[in-house]
Every structure is written in structure tokens, then in C-alpha cells.
Design an enzyme around this catalytic site. Structure first.
Site, PDB file in Angstrom:
ATOM      1  N   ASP A  45       0.841  -1.204   0.000  1.00 48.64           N
ATOM      2  CA  ASP A  45       0.000   0.000   0.000  1.00 48.64           C
ATOM      3  C   ASP A  45       0.877   1.256   0.000  1.00 48.64           C
ATOM      4  O   ASP A  45       0.377   2.375  -0.057  1.00 48.64           O
ATOM      5  CB  ASP A  45      -1.018  -0.001   1.149  1.00 48.64           C
ATOM      6  CG  ASP A  45      -0.380  -0.048   2.518  1.00 48.64           C
ATOM      7  OD1 ASP A  45       0.857  -0.114   2.612  1.00 48.64           O
ATOM      8  OD2 ASP A  45      -1.144  -0.018   3.519  1.00 48.64           O
ATOM      9  N   SER A  46       2.211   1.063   0.004  1.00 48.03           N
ATOM     10  CA  SER A  46       3.121   2.180  -0.246  1.00 48.03           C
ATOM     11  C   SER A  46       2.836   2.794  -1.613  1.00 48.03           C
ATOM     12  O   SER A  46       3.289   3.899  -1.908  1.00 48.03           O
ATOM     13  CB  SER A  46       4.585   1.724  -0.169  1.00 48.03           C
ATOM     14  OG  SER A  46       4.788   0.589  -0.972  1.00 48.03           O
ATOM     15  N   ASP A  84      -1.011  -6.294  -0.336  1.00 46.81           N
ATOM     16  CA  ASP A  84      -1.234  -5.625   0.956  1.00 46.81           C
ATOM     17  C   ASP A  84      -2.727  -5.381   1.184  1.00 46.81           C
ATOM     18  O   ASP A  84      -3.434  -4.935   0.279  1.00 46.81           O
ATOM     19  CB  ASP A  84      -0.531  -4.262   0.925  1.00 46.81           C
ATOM     20  CG  ASP A  84       0.361  -4.038   2.118  1.00 46.81           C
ATOM     21  OD1 ASP A  84       0.297  -4.835   3.082  1.00 46.81           O
ATOM     22  OD2 ASP A  84       1.135  -3.059   2.098  1.00 46.81           O
ATOM     23  N   GLU A 116      -1.213  -5.415   8.628  1.00 49.43           N
ATOM     24  CA  GLU A 116      -0.465  -4.784   9.717  1.00 49.43           C
ATOM     25  C   GLU A 116      -1.167  -5.034  11.045  1.00 49.43           C
ATOM     26  O   GLU A 116      -2.394  -4.938  11.120  1.00 49.43           O
ATOM     27  CB  GLU A 116      -0.359  -3.268   9.467  1.00 49.43           C
ATOM     28  CG  GLU A 116       0.389  -2.930   8.192  1.00 49.43           C
ATOM     29  CD  GLU A 116       0.535  -1.428   7.965  1.00 49.43           C
ATOM     30  OE1 GLU A 116       0.173  -0.631   8.859  1.00 49.43           O
ATOM     31  OE2 GLU A 116       0.997  -1.058   6.873  1.00 49.43           O
ATOM     32  N   GLU A 183       9.238  -3.870  10.626  1.00 51.95           N
ATOM     33  CA  GLU A 183       9.610  -2.564  10.066  1.00 51.95           C
ATOM     34  C   GLU A 183       9.937  -1.567  11.179  1.00 51.95           C
ATOM     35  O   GLU A 183       9.194  -1.460  12.180  1.00 51.95           O
ATOM     36  CB  GLU A 183       8.445  -2.009   9.224  1.00 51.95           C
ATOM     37  CG  GLU A 183       8.736  -0.613   8.672  1.00 51.95           C
ATOM     38  CD  GLU A 183       7.785  -0.163   7.573  1.00 51.95           C
ATOM     39  OE1 GLU A 183       6.878  -0.936   7.190  1.00 51.95           O
ATOM     40  OE2 GLU A 183       7.965   0.978   7.093  1.00 51.95           O
TER      41      GLU A 183
HETATM   42  O1  KIV Z   1       3.504  -1.062   1.644  1.00 48.64           O
HETATM   43  C1  KIV Z   1       4.690  -1.405   1.645  1.00 48.64           C
HETATM   44  O2  KIV Z   1       5.440  -1.154   0.706  1.00 48.64           O
HETATM   45  C2  KIV Z   1       5.178  -2.144   2.801  1.00 48.64           C
HETATM   46  C3  KIV Z   1       6.641  -2.480   2.846  1.00 48.64           C
HETATM   47  C4  KIV Z   1       7.471  -1.290   2.995  1.00 48.64           C
HETATM   48  C5  KIV Z   1       6.946  -3.505   3.859  1.00 48.64           C
HETATM   49  O3  KIV Z   1       4.431  -2.477   3.650  1.00 48.64           O
END
Ligand code: KIV
Length: 266
Positions: A45-46, A84, A116, A183
Site C-alpha cells: 500500500d506504499s 497488501d 499490519e 519494520e
Molecule cells: O507497503 C509497503 O510497501 C510495505 C513495505 C514497505 C513492507 O508495507
């Protein structure tokens, strides 16, 4: 080519081989990443930050992740593929969590979901695993809790926070998670958690004592010349190289050096 499985990732970690994961959001980069012999791709979700330009990951929707996951799945055939679960897709109820994880697997063509949080989601993780949905956990500086943390701050520094994180890691393992992202936590804590678990840990900003590492692809490529967290290493300076290439294109169009007859049709 067959995708790398959860079992193969666990075996890699047991054999002492580091697991390498990157984020990816489209088919072109997925193809490049596959050629670089990466073990796993996270459609993170980044994408809310690096693709959509938001300040954090909260605005990302399940549809966004499904859209990007489908593109990534089309672009590569070997890396293990994880999608994610965005903020709001698993918190409200067990039923919603199940429905959304199922959609991500079915529509996003991923092999596993990542979510998460710790003990509070253990029941959701256990139900997903019972239903045949592999789950990767994510502890520490969980970006969806940015407002609760008051910013992107390193977690697990106090004795109490470290104890909670260790407990959460074991609880997620018991619930059936096949791997954990750790993280933004102190390196000794990440190493201790890793040693206490049978499942692999994949670190980001968690030192070298984890079973593997993950970075946001655009960060490691150096595509962004703005703020970069301490834990990021830029393995290239693609920002400057992209600007320079596009600049050369613009100059050659203006000077008439492009296109040449070689680029034209009779
Ligand atoms: O959303 C993401 O890219 C992440 C990673 C940085 C672990 O959760």
C-alpha cells in the site's frame, strides 16, 4: 514458470539463505524485478505514496491494490506475490476481513495477503489461514498507524513495547502467519524476534538479523531525490538518470535531432 511458494520461502530461511523482497506496482517493473532474481514481490500500500502521491498509505483502497496486483501478476511468473490489505479492509469485522482477503487473492492474482498489526488481528489471520489464504504479518512501524504513532517513528524502543512486539510475533505465528515483516524497530529486537520464531522475518529498517530484507523499489532505485529514511540505501540514482534521458529527448526534439529517418516510415 511456477511461482515461489510460502513453503519454499520458509525452507530458504531454514537453510540460512536470505529472502529478498521488493515492492512493485506495475507489469514493466515486475518483469525487470523478475530478471533480477528477487524471491518475492509485495504489491504494497506504499503505492499510495510512490504512485498516487499521498503523504501516507491511509487513502489506498482494496480496488487500488487489486488493480496494481493484477498488473504485477501479468508482468512476472516466478516471484512469490503478496498483496497488501489496505487500511479499513480488515479492521471492522472478521467477515469484512475474510471477504476482502478473498477478493485480493481471487481478483489480484496474488498468492498471499499482508496485514499490519499483532494480537488484535490474530483471529482474522487464523480464519484466513483456515480458509486457505496465506497471511504475512507486519509489526513495528506499521505505516497505517501513522496518526496513532504521531509520525513515522521507530517502534519497540521501550521495554514494554519490545515485549508487546515479541508477544505479537509469537501470536501471529501461532495464528498461522507464514512470515512477518518487521519494520522500523531496533536491530537487536528484530534479531531476537527472528531467533524466537520458526517462520521467516523480512526486515525493513530492522537491521541485518532478520531472515530477509524488503525495500520499496522506487527507494532502492533512487527515483526520488527528496527525503529518504535512514534505513534506505539507494542502489542507483535513477532520479538523475531519468531526468537526464527525458531532457535529452526534449532537446533533440527541439533541435530536430529526433526523429531521424531511421525512426521514420517511408
Ligand atoms: O507497503 C509497503 O510497501 C510495505 C513495505 C514497505 C513492507 O508495507
Amino acid at each position: 514458470m511456477k511461482r515461489i511458494t510460502t513453503t519454499q520461502l520458509r525452507k530458504k530461511a531454514r537453510d540460512g539463505e536470505k529472502i529478498v523482497m521488493v515492492t512493485c506496482y506495475d507489469a514493466t517493473f515486475a518483469h525487470l524485478v523478475e530478471q533480477a532474481e528477487i524471491d518475492a514481490i509485495l504489491v504494497g500500500d506504499s503505492l499510495g505514496m510512490v504512485i498516487q502521491g499521498h503523504e501516507h498509505t491511509i487513502p489506498v483502497t482494496l480496488e487500488d491494490v487489486i488493480y496494481h496486483a493484477r498488473a504485477v501478476a501479468r508482468g512476472c511468473s516466478r516471484p512469490h506475490l503478496v498483496g497488501d490489505m489496505p487500511f479499513g479492509t480488515y479492521q471492522a469485522s472478521l467477515d469484512a476481513a475474510m471477504d476482502n482477503a478473498g477478493r485480493l487473492l481471487k481478483e489480484g492474482n496474488v498468492q498471499a495477503v499482508k496485514l499490519e498489526g499483532g494480537e488484535e488481528y490474530a483471529e482474522a489471520v487464523a480464519r484466513m489461514v483456515r480458509a486457505g489464504i496465506p497471511v504475512m504479518g507486519h509489526l513495528g512501524l506499521t505505516p497505517q498507524s501513522v496518526h496513532q504513532f504521531g509520525g513515522f517513528k521507530i517502534q519497540g524502543r521501550s521495554v514494554g513495547a519490545a515485549e508487546k512486539l515479541k508477544h505479537d510475533a509469537l501470536t501471529l505465528q501461532q495464528a498461522g502467519a507464514y512470515a512477518l515483516v518487521l519494520e522500523g524497530i531496533p536491530a537487536p529486537l528484530a534479531a531476537e524476534v527472528t531467533a524466537s520464531l520458526e517462520i521467516p522475518t523480512i526486515g525493513i529498517g530492522a537491521g541485518a538479523g532478520t531472515s530477509g530484507q524488503v525495500l520499496v523499489l522506487y527507494d532502492l532505485l533512487g527515483l526520488n531525490n527528496g527525503f529518504s529514511p535512514k534505513f534506505v540505501k539507494k542502489f542507483d540514482n535513477m532520479h538523475d538518470r531519468v531526468v537526464s534521458a527525458v531532457n535529452t529527448f526534449a532537446r533533440e526534439v527541439r533541435t530536430g535531432d529526433f526523429p531521424l529517418p531511421a525512426h521514420s516510415f517511408e
